[in-house]
Write a protein that holds these residues in place. Structure first.
Motif, PDB file in Angstrom:
ATOM      1  N   SER A 130       0.837  -1.201   0.000  1.00  0.00           N
ATOM      2  CA  SER A 130       0.000   0.000   0.000  1.00  0.00           C
ATOM      3  C   SER A 130       0.870   1.248   0.000  1.00  0.00           C
ATOM      4  O   SER A 130       1.974   1.256   0.539  1.00  0.00           O
ATOM      5  N   VAL A 131       0.331   2.278  -0.622  1.00  0.00           N
ATOM      6  CA  VAL A 131       1.016   3.568  -0.712  1.00  0.00           C
ATOM      7  C   VAL A 131      -0.046   4.640  -0.529  1.00  0.00           C
ATOM      8  O   VAL A 131      -0.965   4.748  -1.341  1.00  0.00           O
ATOM      9  N   GLU A 132       0.062   5.402   0.563  1.00  0.00           N
ATOM     10  CA  GLU A 132      -0.870   6.493   0.843  1.00  0.00           C
ATOM     11  C   GLU A 132      -0.063   7.748   1.153  1.00  0.00           C
ATOM     12  O   GLU A 132       0.141   8.099   2.311  1.00  0.00           O
ATOM     13  N   PRO A 133       0.443   8.418   0.084  1.00  0.00           N
ATOM     14  CA  PRO A 133       1.303   9.587   0.296  1.00  0.00           C
ATOM     15  C   PRO A 133       0.589  10.686   1.079  1.00  0.00           C
ATOM     16  O   PRO A 133      -0.583  10.920   0.822  1.00  0.00           O
ATOM     17  N   PRO A 134       1.253  11.362   1.940  1.00  0.00           N
ATOM     18  CA  PRO A 134       2.561  11.071   2.514  1.00  0.00           C
ATOM     19  C   PRO A 134       2.437  10.421   3.896  1.00  0.00           C
ATOM     20  O   PRO A 134       3.273  10.647   4.768  1.00  0.00           O
ATOM     21  N   ARG A 135       1.408   9.591   4.093  1.00  0.00           N
ATOM     22  CA  ARG A 135       1.143   9.090   5.441  1.00  0.00           C
ATOM     23  C   ARG A 135       1.539   7.648   5.706  1.00  0.00           C
ATOM     24  O   ARG A 135       1.904   7.307   6.825  1.00  0.00           O
ATOM     25  N   SER A 136       1.436   6.774   4.694  1.00  0.00           N
ATOM     26  CA  SER A 136       1.659   5.358   4.972  1.00  0.00           C
ATOM     27  C   SER A 136       2.201   4.640   3.739  1.00  0.00           C
ATOM     28  O   SER A 136       1.786   4.918   2.610  1.00  0.00           O
ATOM     29  N   PHE A 137       3.110   3.707   4.004  1.00  0.00           N
ATOM     30  CA  PHE A 137       3.738   2.922   2.955  1.00  0.00           C
ATOM     31  C   PHE A 137       4.019   1.549   3.544  1.00  0.00           C
ATOM     32  O   PHE A 137       4.535   1.444   4.651  1.00  0.00           O
TER      33      PHE A 137
END
Length: 149
Positions: free
Chosen positions: A65-72
């Motif tokens: 998952s990639v949720e810029p700029p909060r979670s990777f």
């Protein structure tokens, strides 16, 4: 209680700078891996070459998952030819949050209990990775602080 590796650190840098440092391969290679070959795109299959403190070894990573700029997040440690999923890999999640003119970065490794390791193997993993992430995150913070105007 489920086994997890958790480390967090406050970094004197804005969230967008820390985000790039944990998701861009050329920057990951400066604080964590010797070499990073991945893209921050869900489903991307890549590799990290680890070995700053030990014999170099290449591990596969599968970006989840990639949720810029909060979670990777990505999965790692799955054998060649085996899909990355619960029971074959460990889930690594980076969470970033603004805090006091800087960034709180948290790294959590989960699904360790599903790997089929013996209690001794699990204890060794927990100790090595807790110590390892503390060192790597310290190096990341030092690197970003040194480059901050």
């Amino acid at each position: 209680m489920l086994a997890t590796v958790e480390q967090d650190i406050w970094i004197d840098a804005p969230v967008d700078v820390v985000w790039r440092t944990v998701t861009e391969p050329e920057l990951v290679a400066q604080w964590f891996a010797i070499e990073a070959d991945f893209a921050p795109t869900p489903g991307y299959e890549g590799t990290l070459t680890l070995g700053r403190t030990q014999e170099p070894r290449r591990v596969r990573v599968s970006v989840q998952s990639v949720e810029p700029p909060r979670s990777f997040s990505y999965r790692w440690l799955h054998p060649d030819g085996v899909p990355a999923r619960t029971g074959t890999s460990v889930l690594v999640t980076f969470t970033l949050a603004p805090e006091r003119d800087g960034t709180r970065l948290r790294v959590v490794e989960t699904e360790l209990d599903d790997m089929g390791w013996t209690p001794d193997e699990l204890d060794r993993y927990l100790a090595e990775h807790t110590r390892g992430w503390a060192g790597h995150l310290g190096r990341l913070a030092d690197q970003l602080t040194a480059t901050r105007p």
